[in-house]
Design a protein around this motif. Structure first.
Motif, PDB file in Angstrom:
ATOM      1  N   UNK A  76      59.698  34.239 -61.273  1.00 13.88           N
ATOM      2  CA  UNK A  76      58.335  34.297 -61.804  1.00 13.88           C
ATOM      3  C   UNK A  76      57.534  35.425 -61.140  1.00 13.88           C
ATOM      4  N   UNK A  77      57.722  35.571 -59.841  1.00 15.19           N
ATOM      5  CA  UNK A  77      57.035  36.655 -59.136  1.00 15.19           C
ATOM      6  C   UNK A  77      57.544  38.014 -59.600  1.00 15.19           C
TER       7      UNK A  77
ATOM      8  N   UNK B  99      55.090  28.943 -57.948  1.00 16.68           N
ATOM      9  CA  UNK B  99      54.949  29.925 -56.881  1.00 16.68           C
ATOM     10  C   UNK B  99      54.219  29.287 -55.719  1.00 16.68           C
ATOM     11  N   UNK B 100      54.455  29.794 -54.522  1.00 16.32           N
ATOM     12  CA  UNK B 100      53.823  29.243 -53.326  1.00 16.32           C
ATOM     13  C   UNK B 100      52.383  29.746 -53.223  1.00 16.32           C
TER      14      UNK B 100
ATOM     15  N   UNK C 116      50.782  33.198 -54.649  1.00 23.31           N
ATOM     16  CA  UNK C 116      49.587  33.194 -55.508  1.00 23.31           C
ATOM     17  C   UNK C 116      48.515  34.122 -54.951  1.00 23.31           C
ATOM     18  N   UNK C 117      48.351  34.063 -53.613  1.00 22.32           N
ATOM     19  CA  UNK C 117      47.371  34.934 -52.961  1.00 22.32           C
ATOM     20  C   UNK C 117      47.707  36.405 -53.205  1.00 22.32           C
ATOM     21  N   UNK C 118      48.988  36.730 -53.087  1.00 24.59           N
ATOM     22  CA  UNK C 118      49.424  38.120 -53.320  1.00 24.59           C
ATOM     23  C   UNK C 118      49.132  38.550 -54.749  1.00 24.59           C
ATOM     24  N   UNK C 119      49.450  37.678 -55.710  1.00 29.29           N
ATOM     25  CA  UNK C 119      49.232  38.018 -57.118  1.00 29.29           C
ATOM     26  C   UNK C 119      47.742  38.217 -57.428  1.00 29.29           C
TER      27      UNK C 119
END
Length: 589
Positions: free
Chosen positions: A478-479, A540-541, A545-548
């Motif tokens: 997904x990432x 997603x972790x 999520x923070x990165x996205x």
């Protein structure tokens, strides 16, 4: 009476005063009308006859063909004028310079300016105390105009009288009675004098004085005038010596144009002078072959007719002259420099606001199209050749899955930072040293803003690149899919910008960029809901999520800045004034 050292120094002093007056007058006129004249020069040269009219107008107003040709060379150097346009302007400047000869002839010989010159200095000097810049410049013009004729009066008084110095005539007779050989000799004297004095107007004044005093006959004065036409081209050629090939071509064209004119005139020299004699007689003047007093008018008439005929004969041969000059001065690319050195910036471009702005735009475009383009594409693991191809964006992303190993910071330090600093320094120097209109100052501010946005683009790119590298090799599909979407969006966005550079239709390109901005940001905003879904479903972790989300914001600003820079450099629009409306359109969609 012997013409000794003191008299020689007096003659040189009078010449110096004449030149100083000419310079003060010309500089004041440039300050009064320079920006308008340069604006006309940059826009009114679309065909050869408009170019001739422009050259004539500018030279007539600023009273200096050298200033006009230097302006033309600078504009050619900055690619503001094409070679055919530069040639046509130079042709017009050759006609414009004849106005100075008539001023000297009429006001210096036909009318006595000595009684009004000193009052004019006082009158003009009074204006120089004004707080208004325009009135100061008018004052300087009046002072310069008066000093020119005071200098001319001193020249007439310092010029040795033949009756008191018969040795001069005896000396000159050795060189004036060799037929056509004397013509060639005085042509050379006129050329050398103009090169030394760096003013065809001053040489013309000396020539007219020598004829009025009976030193040289009409035909040799005409030969000196032809020499002045050659000598005046040296200034532009010297200025072009350190410029690019375009400026060199413009300067060589000036030289070739005048050489051709002198060449055909020498073939028709004596018949042409007889024609001048006839025209002068029709105008009610004595024959210049009989009366020395009649020579100044005849010489001015010769100067005017020669330049007018030469221009309107050779105007039909602009293309052959262009081809010859292009062959004589071949194209030279941007000189190879170190990777972090500016390619276009040089001090010579700081002579005029227009050339400074054009140079800043060229350097900024070069930085954008090369260094920034390379950093962004490689940071998103995209090959530039794939970006330029017609392969679909989805296939480009599938084709390049490997990490290109780009160090964004290192690329910034080696390819951008020094040039960015040089652009800012050049722009600031232009703003502090040149007299800019508010429009010109705003344009420089736009260019500085565009460069600042480029640096921001690289900063955002570096942030996104970290996670592209990390999650492209992660096991979480997904990432990987989300970052592939980011990459695909960047392919589409960059193609919309770069594949149309340089834009043929500016207005259409502006509309395309507006649509591209809306389309790209709509696509990005829609993807926001996908990120929310991945978080809710636990696919997603929280760290992922923070990165996205962070990269969503970085990419949003990156896409905005790419369009902003493009508009500032290629469309001359202040996008900061329209972004609020654009965001409303995006949200409404």
């Amino acid at each position: 009476m012997e013409f000794g050292l003191v008299k020689t120094l007096q003659l040189l002093g009078a010449l110096g005063l004449f030149l100083f007056g000419m310079k003060v007058m010309s500089d004041a006129l440039l300050l009064l009308a320079g920006s308008q004249m340069r604006g006309i020069l940059a826009t009114m040269t679309s065909n050869r006859f408009l170019g001739i009219s422009t050259g004539f107008l500018i030279t007539s107003v600023i009273q200096s063909s050298s200033a006009t040709t230097l302006m033309v060379v600078s504009f050619a150097n900055a690619s503001l004028l094409t070679l055919p346009e530069a040639i046509s302007v130079i042709m017009g400047a050759n006609i414009g310079t004849t106005i100075t000869a008539w001023l000297i002839t009429i006001l210096g010989f036909k009318v006595s300016m000595s009684e009004v010159a000193l009052p004019l200095v006082g009158f003009g000097f009074f204006f120089t105390f004004s707080k208004k810049e325009r009135l100061k410049n008018w004052g300087s013009f009046i002072v310069g105009f008066a000093l020119l004729f005071i200098g001319l009066q001193f020249l007439k008084e310092a010029m040795p009288n033949i009756n008191e110095n018969p040795g001069i005539l005896e000396f000159l007779q050795h060189y004036t009675e060799s037929g056509f050989g004397s013509v060639l000799l005085f042509l050379l004297i006129g050329t050398v004098l103009t090169i030394v004095i760096q003013s065809s107007s001053a040489t013309m004044a000396l020539t007219l004085l020598m004829t009025a005093e009976g030193w040289i006959p009409f035909e040799l004065a005409a030969a000196m005038v032809l020499g002045e036409n050659i000598g005046t081209t040296i200034t532009a050629n010297l200025a072009a010596f350190v410029s690019n090939f375009q400026a060199k071509r413009a300067a060589r064209a000036h030289l070739i144009f005048n050489l051709i004119g002198v060449g055909w005139m020498l073939l028709l020299f004596y018949p042409f002078l007889r024609g001048i004699d006839l025209i002068s007689g029709k105008l009610g003047n004595e024959s210049p072959y009989v009366s020395a007093a009649a020579i100044p008018v005849a010489i001015s008439l010769f100067h005017t007719l020669f330049n007018v005929i030469n221009t309107f004969v050779l105007v039909w041969f602009v293309k052959p002259i262009t081809r010859f000059v292009e062959w004589a001065v071949p194209v030279r690319g941007i000189p190879e420099k170190d990777i972090d050195e500016p390619k276009f910036l040089n001090k010579g471009m700081l002579n005029f606001p227009e050339t400074a702005i054009a140079t800043l735009v060229s350097e900024s475009k070069h930085l954008f199209e090369n260094a920034v383009f390379e950093i962004v594409t490689h940071a998103f693991n995209i090959h530039r050749d794939d970006l330029r191809s017609d392969v679909k964006a989805r296939k480009v992303i599938k084709k390049t899955q490997e990490d290109l190993g780009v160090n964004v910071r290192e690329l910034y330090l080696t390819k951008v930072k020094t040039i960015y600093g040089a652009i800012l320094q050049f722009a600031t120097q232009a703003q502090s040293s040149l007299k800019l209109t508010s429009k010109q100052n705003n344009r420089i501010m736009e260019i500085k803003l565009a460069n600042r946005k480029m640096v921001e683009i690289i900063r955002y790119t570096r942030e996104v690149n970290r996670n592209i590298r990390k999650y492209s090799s992660e096991d979480n599909p997904y990432m990987k899919k989300e970052y592939d979407f980011y990459r695909k969006l960047m392919v589409t966005h960059l193609r919309g910008i770069y594949l149309s550079i340089p834009p043929e239709d500016i207005s259409a390109y502006k509309k395309d960029l507006k649509r591209l901005r809306i389309k790209s940001l709509k696509s990005l905003n829609k993807q926001n809901s996908v990120i929310d879904s991945l978080i809710r479903e636990g696919l997603i972790t929280p760290l992922m999520a923070s990165s996205l989300v962070n990269d969503f914001d970085q990419l949003h600003d990156l896409l905005e800045n790419m369009v902003t820079v493009t508009e500032l450099l290629y469309c001359r629009s202040d996008t900061l004034l329209v972004q609020e409306g654009t965001m409303e359109e995006i949200n409404a969609g």
